[in-house]
Design a protein around this motif. Sequence first.
Motif, PDB file in Angstrom:
ATOM      1  N   GLU A  53     -21.412 -26.556  -1.749  1.00 38.46           N
ATOM      2  CA  GLU A  53     -21.833 -27.908  -2.113  1.00 38.46           C
ATOM      3  C   GLU A  53     -23.344 -28.076  -1.949  1.00 38.46           C
ATOM      4  O   GLU A  53     -24.005 -28.693  -2.800  1.00 38.46           O
ATOM      5  CB  GLU A  53     -21.102 -28.932  -1.245  1.00 38.46           C
ATOM      6  N   ASN A  54     -23.888 -27.540  -0.877  1.00 33.01           N
ATOM      7  CA  ASN A  54     -25.334 -27.646  -0.664  1.00 33.01           C
ATOM      8  C   ASN A  54     -26.112 -26.914  -1.744  1.00 33.01           C
ATOM      9  O   ASN A  54     -27.134 -27.407  -2.238  1.00 33.01           O
ATOM     10  CB  ASN A  54     -25.705 -27.094   0.711  1.00 33.01           C
ATOM     11  N   ALA A  55     -25.663 -25.726  -2.092  1.00 33.48           N
ATOM     12  CA  ALA A  55     -26.343 -24.969  -3.142  1.00 33.48           C
ATOM     13  C   ALA A  55     -26.333 -25.740  -4.454  1.00 33.48           C
ATOM     14  O   ALA A  55     -27.359 -25.832  -5.145  1.00 33.48           O
ATOM     15  CB  ALA A  55     -25.680 -23.608  -3.313  1.00 33.48           C
ATOM     16  N   CYS A  56     -25.207 -26.304  -4.801  1.00 35.14           N
ATOM     17  CA  CYS A  56     -25.095 -27.061  -6.048  1.00 35.14           C
ATOM     18  C   CYS A  56     -25.992 -28.297  -6.026  1.00 35.14           C
ATOM     19  O   CYS A  56     -26.648 -28.632  -7.033  1.00 35.14           O
ATOM     20  CB  CYS A  56     -23.648 -27.468  -6.299  1.00 35.14           C
ATOM     21  N   THR A  57     -26.054 -28.975  -4.897  1.00 34.40           N
ATOM     22  CA  THR A  57     -26.906 -30.162  -4.775  1.00 34.40           C
ATOM     23  C   THR A  57     -28.367 -29.810  -4.977  1.00 34.40           C
ATOM     24  O   THR A  57     -29.098 -30.494  -5.714  1.00 34.40           O
ATOM     25  CB  THR A  57     -26.709 -30.827  -3.401  1.00 34.40           C
ATOM     26  N   VAL A  58     -28.827 -28.751  -4.322  1.00 32.37           N
ATOM     27  CA  VAL A  58     -30.228 -28.339  -4.460  1.00 32.37           C
ATOM     28  C   VAL A  58     -30.538 -27.953  -5.893  1.00 32.37           C
ATOM     29  O   VAL A  58     -31.581 -28.355  -6.463  1.00 32.37           O
ATOM     30  CB  VAL A  58     -30.532 -27.175  -3.498  1.00 32.37           C
ATOM     31  N   ILE A 111     -31.662 -35.283   1.712  1.00 27.99           N
ATOM     32  CA  ILE A 111     -31.912 -34.050   0.968  1.00 27.99           C
ATOM     33  C   ILE A 111     -32.884 -34.296  -0.180  1.00 27.99           C
ATOM     34  O   ILE A 111     -33.730 -33.440  -0.493  1.00 27.99           O
ATOM     35  CB  ILE A 111     -30.588 -33.407   0.467  1.00 27.99           C
ATOM     36  N   GLU A 112     -32.820 -35.471  -0.791  1.00 32.18           N
ATOM     37  CA  GLU A 112     -33.796 -35.793  -1.839  1.00 32.18           C
ATOM     38  C   GLU A 112     -35.204 -35.843  -1.261  1.00 32.18           C
ATOM     39  O   GLU A 112     -36.153 -35.308  -1.851  1.00 32.18           O
ATOM     40  CB  GLU A 112     -33.437 -37.127  -2.498  1.00 32.18           C
ATOM     41  N   GLN A 113     -35.331 -36.469  -0.097  1.00 37.06           N
ATOM     42  CA  GLN A 113     -36.633 -36.547   0.564  1.00 37.06           C
ATOM     43  C   GLN A 113     -37.126 -35.157   0.962  1.00 37.06           C
ATOM     44  O   GLN A 113     -38.307 -34.832   0.837  1.00 37.06           O
ATOM     45  CB  GLN A 113     -36.522 -37.450   1.804  1.00 37.06           C
TER      46      GLN A 113
END
Length: 344
Positions: free
Chosen positions: A256-261, A308-310
């Motif tokens: 999930e983290n990889a996809c978000t980034v 994560i956006e920040q």
Amino acid sequence: MRILVTGGAGFIGSNFVSFLLQHYPTYEVVILDKLTYAGNLLNLTEELERSNCTFQEGDICNPLQVERAIRGCQAVVHFAAETHVDRSIVAPEVFIKTNVEGTYVLLEAARKHHIQRFIHISTDEVYGNALSPEGISRPSLETDPQRPMSPYAASKAAADSLAYSYWTTYGVPVVITRCGNNYGPRQYPEKQLPHFILCAQEKRPLPIYGTGQNVRDWIHVYDHAAAILTLLHEDGKLVHGEVFNVGAGEERTILENACTVLDLLRRPRSLIQFVPDRPGHVRRHAVDTTKIRRVCGWQPRVRFREGIEQTVRWYQEHPEWIAATRARYDDFVRRVFELEAEAA
């Protein structure tokens, strides 16, 4: 108050120093850091311009250097540690020396100088998989047994026990925190999220261990700093000799983290690369934070999506920090990036 912050040039330590001085601008801060690969004075550029914030380069395993740094302090916030699980698998002896012996040296100095509060920064890694005593998956409680599954986790569990023993035996006013995975600005790119961010920015593969379904509880470093600051000022009768979990309840898988980034940086998900799982990989880390909320009134404020956006923006806006950090890569990180470049 005069506070010794060990490991204050690292990711969490430097963010804590910044947060502390924003809220208590008259406090004196002494930073003791060995400046290993993860310690970086660029993390403290603004703070070290202040007359009430000083830096001493030194090793927590060296009693003379610790003695010089701790003199005149009323409190210690102990971040200094080797923290990367993968490194501990390759070179466990470094973790035992720094995390156990270094903590012992600091505790001895704290005992000698009658330190009024010693906050020992630990990790939820000491619990191993987040399980009840009956083996049911659930967030870890402070009372759960320690089942460390890596040399890093074992070294921190040993340091926790040592710190607690200095409370019960000598009355050193120890407070132990066990936090989930941190993220935010200035994190060294061996850790998951900054590693993913830099790989995605450069269109390199994002390495995913195993199936990518291992879960972690993610907390923004500012929320962690706020929790420590709260514990620094809480009534000693409520916190001395106690363990406090710190987390945000933001559980996410590696995948999930990889996809978000990738989505935030508008990169294709084809950059995801599954690699063999690492030995002793914990399936789920999560902590129950009921205790610190009840005792101290602390609660996290930064939601993962906002944080994560920040964080991604910070890495985009600070190429000079990335360039300086890359120039200081050691062989371990350099090999990782070289292998990924070859795979691409």
